[in-house]
Write a protein that holds these residues in place. Structure first.
Motif, short mmCIF file in Angstrom:
data_model
loop_
_atom_site.label_atom_id
_atom_site.label_comp_id
_atom_site.label_asym_id
_atom_site.label_seq_id
_atom_site.Cartn_x
_atom_site.Cartn_y
_atom_site.Cartn_z
N GLN A 71 26.50 39.94 62.01
CA GLN A 71 27.18 39.93 60.72
C GLN A 71 28.42 39.04 60.85
OE1 GLN A 71 26.10 42.28 57.92
NE2 GLN A 71 24.34 41.92 59.21
N PRO A 72 28.95 38.41 59.86
CA PRO A 72 28.63 38.51 58.45
C PRO A 72 27.55 37.55 57.98
CG PRO A 72 30.62 37.23 58.68
CD PRO A 72 30.21 37.66 60.07
N MET A 120 29.45 43.81 57.89
CA MET A 120 29.77 42.46 57.43
C MET A 120 31.13 42.43 56.74
SD MET A 120 27.77 40.65 54.24
CE MET A 120 27.95 41.92 53.02
N LYS A 121 31.42 43.52 55.99
CA LYS A 121 32.65 43.55 55.20
C LYS A 121 33.07 44.99 54.99
CE LYS A 121 32.36 42.74 50.71
NZ LYS A 121 32.20 42.13 49.41
N THR A 123 35.73 47.09 52.44
CA THR A 123 36.57 46.99 51.25
C THR A 123 37.14 48.36 50.93
OG1 THR A 123 35.05 45.30 50.40
CG2 THR A 123 36.67 46.22 48.84
N TYR A 133 31.69 50.11 53.35
CA TYR A 133 31.25 49.28 54.47
C TYR A 133 29.93 48.65 54.04
CZ TYR A 133 34.43 51.23 58.03
OH TYR A 133 35.52 51.59 58.78
N ASP A 134 29.83 47.33 54.20
CA ASP A 134 28.63 46.58 53.78
C ASP A 134 27.97 45.90 54.97
OD1 ASP A 134 29.17 47.14 51.08
OD2 ASP A 134 30.35 45.31 50.83
N TRP A 135 26.65 45.96 55.00
CA TRP A 135 25.83 45.25 56.00
C TRP A 135 24.78 44.43 55.26
CZ3 TRP A 135 27.51 50.22 56.68
CH2 TRP A 135 28.18 50.52 57.86
N ARG A 136 24.60 43.17 55.66
CA ARG A 136 23.57 42.30 55.08
C ARG A 136 22.28 42.47 55.90
NH1 ARG A 136 26.34 37.67 54.62
NH2 ARG A 136 26.52 37.89 52.39
N THR A 150 25.31 49.44 51.50
CA THR A 150 26.70 49.89 51.42
C THR A 150 26.78 51.37 51.71
OG1 THR A 150 27.20 48.21 49.75
CG2 THR A 150 28.72 50.08 49.90
N ASP A 169 25.78 37.22 47.27
CA ASP A 169 26.00 35.83 47.68
C ASP A 169 24.84 34.94 47.26
OD1 ASP A 169 28.49 36.28 48.69
OD2 ASP A 169 27.85 36.41 50.78
#
Length: 174
Positions: A71-72, A120-121, A123, A133-136, A150, A169
């Motif tokens: 990630q990211p 990955m991010k 927020t 918490y975000d994962w692609r 998320t 994205d």
């Protein structure tokens, strides 16, 4: 004296180089994985092919779990288990619906982080008292539409809920 804009542009080549390196690492993963065999390959073999892990977690019965994060920019996070005998016991790509289904309300953030790897991010929404918490990931391994999983945490960093959405994205031409 350099302006803030000059500083910003000096970092862009570095950022592009880093993104290129992440892309190369991800492209090498299938080759590196094919060269490793559970129960045969050693910790040294894993480190030779993947380098230093992002994190090392304590596993069961003296095992260690090495986290290799993509990630990211990537869509994978690998957890490689090294048994107490120094041999690779398991290699798993953890960003998938089966692992996501194990995330349950009330779980502490540390447990989720150990399951899925570095996100990955992150927020924070102070007014809502939430952290996301975000994962692609890809819904099917290596193919299909890019998605984002998320996990929503409360102010005590305990899971409130989870969701998967189309990767935003993609709408920005990425």
């Amino acid at each position: 004296m350099r302006s803030a804009m000059d500083k910003k542009w000096r970092t862009v080549p570095g950022l592009l180089a880093l993104l290129g390196l992440v892309g190369l690492l991800s492209a090498c993963d299938p080759q590196n994985i094919s060269e490793l065999e559970e129960g045969v390959s050693t910790e040294a073999d894993v480190r030779e092919r993947f380098g230093a892990p992002e994190a090392v977690w304590d596993g069961e019965d003296g095992a260690q779990i090495y986290e290799y994060n993509r990630q990211p920019a990537g869509h994978t996070n690998y957890m490689i288990t090294i048994g107490p005998d120094g041999k690779m016991a398991a290699l798993r790509q953890v960003l998938n619906p089966r692992t996501f289904a194990q995330v349950q309300a009330g779980m502490p953030m540390e447990t989720v982080r150990r399951m899925l790897g570095k996100p990955m991010k992150i927020t924070t929404y102070p007014l809502k008292r939430e952290t996301h918490y975000d994962w692609r990931y890809f819904e099917s391994p290596g193919v299909g539409e890019s998605k984002v999983f998320t996990v929503v945490f409360d102010s005590d960093l305990r899971v409130i809920s989870t969701m998967s959405t189309r990767d935003p994205d993609l709408d920005r031409g990425r």
